[in-house]
Design a protein around this motif. Structure first.
Motif, mmCIF file in Angstrom:
data_model
loop_
_atom_site.group_PDB
_atom_site.id
_atom_site.type_symbol
_atom_site.label_atom_id
_atom_site.label_comp_id
_atom_site.label_asym_id
_atom_site.label_seq_id
_atom_site.Cartn_x
_atom_site.Cartn_y
_atom_site.Cartn_z
ATOM 1 N N ARG A 2 11.397 7.019 11.914
ATOM 2 C CA ARG A 2 11.147 6.312 13.181
ATOM 3 C C ARG A 2 10.404 5.015 12.955
ATOM 4 N NH1 ARG A 2 10.176 11.592 15.174
ATOM 5 N NH2 ARG A 2 7.943 11.309 14.859
ATOM 6 N N ASN A 3 9.581 4.968 11.899
ATOM 7 C CA ASN A 3 8.797 3.765 11.605
ATOM 8 C C ASN A 3 9.459 2.871 10.558
ATOM 9 O OD1 ASN A 3 5.931 3.913 12.986
ATOM 10 N ND2 ASN A 3 6.431 6.015 12.365
ATOM 11 N N ASN A 4 10.693 3.204 10.170
ATOM 12 C CA ASN A 4 11.429 2.417 9.163
ATOM 13 C C ASN A 4 10.642 2.271 7.868
ATOM 14 O OD1 ASN A 4 13.757 1.840 10.814
ATOM 15 N ND2 ASN A 4 12.482 0.362 11.933
ATOM 16 N N LEU A 5 9.996 3.364 7.458
ATOM 17 C CA LEU A 5 9.200 3.353 6.237
ATOM 18 C C LEU A 5 9.932 4.070 5.111
ATOM 19 C CD1 LEU A 5 5.534 4.120 7.369
ATOM 20 C CD2 LEU A 5 6.303 2.126 6.078
ATOM 21 N N PRO A 6 10.028 3.457 3.924
ATOM 22 C CA PRO A 6 10.581 4.170 2.775
ATOM 23 C C PRO A 6 9.718 5.389 2.460
ATOM 24 C CG PRO A 6 10.398 1.817 2.325
ATOM 25 C CD PRO A 6 9.649 2.070 3.595
ATOM 26 N N PHE A 7 10.354 6.494 2.117
ATOM 27 C CA PHE A 7 9.578 7.716 1.874
ATOM 28 C C PHE A 7 10.305 8.619 0.888
ATOM 29 C CE2 PHE A 7 12.644 8.993 4.995
ATOM 30 C CZ PHE A 7 12.945 10.299 4.664
ATOM 31 N N ASP B 96 -0.886 -0.149 7.253
ATOM 32 C CA ASP B 96 0.189 -1.039 6.832
ATOM 33 C C ASP B 96 0.808 -0.581 5.511
ATOM 34 O OD1 ASP B 96 1.857 -3.194 7.238
ATOM 35 O OD2 ASP B 96 0.612 -4.562 6.070
ATOM 36 N N VAL B 97 1.059 0.738 5.387
ATOM 37 C CA VAL B 97 1.662 1.241 4.163
ATOM 38 C C VAL B 97 3.106 0.744 4.051
ATOM 39 C CG1 VAL B 97 0.215 3.299 3.961
ATOM 40 C CG2 VAL B 97 2.294 3.386 5.350
ATOM 41 N N THR B 98 3.556 0.552 2.827
ATOM 42 C CA THR B 98 4.918 0.076 2.580
ATOM 43 C C THR B 98 5.838 1.194 2.114
ATOM 44 O OG1 THR B 98 4.249 -0.576 0.346
ATOM 45 C CG2 THR B 98 4.199 -2.270 2.066
ATOM 46 N N ARG B 99 5.270 2.308 1.670
ATOM 47 C CA ARG B 99 6.056 3.496 1.307
ATOM 48 C C ARG B 99 5.156 4.718 1.382
ATOM 49 N NH1 ARG B 99 5.380 0.943 -3.787
ATOM 50 N NH2 ARG B 99 7.391 -0.099 -3.569
ATOM 51 N N LEU B 100 5.770 5.879 1.583
ATOM 52 C CA LEU B 100 5.008 7.111 1.738
ATOM 53 C C LEU B 100 5.589 8.234 0.882
ATOM 54 C CD1 LEU B 100 4.391 7.164 5.591
ATOM 55 C CD2 LEU B 100 2.624 7.135 3.845
ATOM 56 N N PHE B 101 4.693 9.009 0.277
ATOM 57 C CA PHE B 101 5.069 10.206 -0.477
ATOM 58 C C PHE B 101 4.495 11.434 0.237
ATOM 59 C CE2 PHE B 101 4.801 6.828 -3.613
ATOM 60 C CZ PHE B 101 5.861 7.064 -4.478
ATOM 61 N N PHE B 102 5.245 12.517 0.202
ATOM 62 C CA PHE B 102 4.756 13.777 0.765
ATOM 63 C C PHE B 102 4.969 14.905 -0.233
ATOM 64 C CE2 PHE B 102 5.459 17.782 3.059
ATOM 65 C CZ PHE B 102 4.264 17.860 3.767
ATOM 66 N N SER B 103 3.944 15.748 -0.401
ATOM 67 C CA SER B 103 4.050 16.951 -1.229
ATOM 68 C C SER B 103 3.872 18.168 -0.346
ATOM 69 C CB SER B 103 2.948 16.970 -2.301
ATOM 70 O OG SER B 103 3.046 15.872 -3.163
ATOM 71 N N ALA C 202 16.530 10.065 2.284
ATOM 72 C CA ALA C 202 15.267 9.481 1.844
ATOM 73 C C ALA C 202 15.555 8.117 1.229
ATOM 74 C CB ALA C 202 14.585 10.397 0.840
ATOM 75 N N ASP C 203 14.493 7.355 0.922
ATOM 76 C CA ASP C 203 14.670 5.989 0.422
ATOM 77 C C ASP C 203 15.390 5.997 -0.936
ATOM 78 O OD1 ASP C 203 13.938 3.046 0.564
ATOM 79 O OD2 ASP C 203 13.033 3.621 -1.351
ATOM 80 N N GLU C 204 16.474 5.240 -1.013
ATOM 81 C CA GLU C 204 17.309 5.232 -2.214
ATOM 82 C C GLU C 204 16.556 4.719 -3.444
ATOM 83 O OE1 GLU C 204 21.528 3.266 -3.763
ATOM 84 O OE2 GLU C 204 20.970 3.173 -1.639
ATOM 85 N N MET D 120 0.845 -1.190 0.000
ATOM 86 C CA MET D 120 0.000 0.000 0.000
ATOM 87 C C MET D 120 0.886 1.248 0.000
ATOM 88 S SD MET D 120 -3.205 1.308 0.337
ATOM 89 C CE MET D 120 -4.267 0.158 1.230
ATOM 90 N N ASN D 121 0.592 2.176 -0.900
ATOM 91 C CA ASN D 121 1.315 3.435 -0.997
ATOM 92 C C ASN D 121 0.514 4.539 -0.325
ATOM 93 O OD1 ASN D 121 3.544 2.780 -3.213
ATOM 94 N ND2 ASN D 121 1.619 1.870 -3.904
ATOM 95 N N GLY D 122 1.149 5.280 0.554
ATOM 96 C CA GLY D 122 0.493 6.405 1.191
ATOM 97 C C GLY D 122 0.946 7.714 0.567
ATOM 98 N N ILE D 123 0.004 8.627 0.329
ATOM 99 C CA ILE D 123 0.317 9.935 -0.248
ATOM 100 C C ILE D 123 -0.293 11.006 0.640
ATOM 101 C CG2 ILE D 123 0.039 11.477 -2.231
ATOM 102 C CD1 ILE D 123 -0.185 8.978 -4.007
ATOM 103 N N VAL D 124 0.540 11.928 1.091
ATOM 104 C CA VAL D 124 0.088 13.041 1.925
ATOM 105 C C VAL D 124 0.452 14.331 1.201
ATOM 106 C CG1 VAL D 124 0.295 14.198 4.151
ATOM 107 C CG2 VAL D 124 0.427 11.697 4.030
ATOM 108 N N THR D 125 -0.523 15.214 1.024
ATOM 109 C CA THR D 125 -0.284 16.466 0.319
ATOM 110 C C THR D 125 -0.862 17.639 1.097
ATOM 111 O OG1 THR D 125 -0.606 17.658 -1.791
ATOM 112 C CG2 THR D 125 -2.419 16.240 -1.044
ATOM 113 N N VAL D 126 -0.291 18.813 0.880
ATOM 114 C CA VAL D 126 -0.844 20.029 1.483
ATOM 115 C C VAL D 126 -1.627 20.833 0.442
ATOM 116 C CG1 VAL D 126 1.078 20.141 3.113
ATOM 117 C CG2 VAL D 126 1.168 21.515 1.018
#
Length: 226
Positions: free
Chosen positions: A173-178, A66-73, A108-110, A1-7
């Motif tokens: 802190r959560n060991n999540l790729p981002f 249970d997201v496996t990676r996260l994106f932020f804008s 950030a995640d390589e 699952m991919n998480g996306i957070v935007t402003v």
């Protein structure tokens, strides 16, 4: 699952328009949209541009979905002279200098950065420049600009974004790729109405980069199974 957070309202609208949304979940007044985009499972939300909301959103996505990676804008204040208003800043390092003798620096995640670099080279007339560089929390103390310039020189900081940095620290802190991708915005443009009008094309570029990254990740997963 991919998480996306935007402003950005504009990116939220694009995500809703181009995703197959299966479910809308409400948590503490915020809406989380769950569905699929470019053959990838996603969950996305819009937050206010502040560090607490960014950290909480990252933690909530980690704990409940249970997201496996996260994106932020987000929005970054450019510190380097070569960055223009509206440029896209892809953060590869994050730096927090909380005291003269305490500096935290991490990457950030390589794999995500490599994929974003790949899709950023896709030809697109009129696309805003993409700049990779270090991102820090806002630097403020009695020495002001002098200290900021010292940190730029020592650590290669090109922009400041306290909200994006808070998101990155929560992911770490959560060991999540981002990955964090920001629009370079001068401080006098920080009101939401100005952002969505003046930076419309830059915000849509943010969305396009995520979409292309998800396509590339899908192709990578398929070829690894062959």
């Amino acid at each position: 699952m991919n998480g996306i957070v935007t402003v950005f309202d504009d990116e939220l609208a694009a995500l809703k328009d181009y995703s197959l949304v299966d479910d809308i979940i409400k948590h503490a007044g915020a809406k989380f949209y769950r569905g699929r985009l470019n053959e990838q499972n996603i969950i996305f939300t819009k937050i206010a541009n502040n560090p607490l909301e960014a950290a909480l959103a990252a933690q909530l996505l980690a704990d409940r979905y249970d997201v496996t990676r996260l994106f932020f804008s987000g929005i970054a204040l450019p510190l380097a002279p070569f960055i223009n208003d509206g440029d896209l800043i892809i953060a590869n390092y994050f730096i927090e200098v909380s005291a003269p003798d305490r500096t935290i620096m991490f990457e950030a995640d390589e794999k995500m950065l490599s994929t974003i670099r790949t899709v950023s080279t896709v030809p697109h007339r009129g696309r805003n420049p993409h700049i990779f560089g270090a991102l820090s929390k806002t630097i403020s103390d009695p020495n002001g600009q002098t200290r900021a310039k010292t940190f730029q020189r020592e650590y290669g900081i090109i922009a400041a974004n306290e909200t994006g940095a808070a998101f990155a620290f929560a992911c770490r802190r959560n060991n999540l790729p981002f990955a964090v991708i920001d629009v370079a915005v001068r401080s006098d443009d920080s009101e939401e109405k100005n952002l969505n009008e003046k930076y419309h094309s830059s915000i849509l570029d943010l969305f396009e980069i995520k979409g292309l990254t998800l396509v590339e990740l899908t192709l990578t997963a398929l070829t690894s199974d062959l």
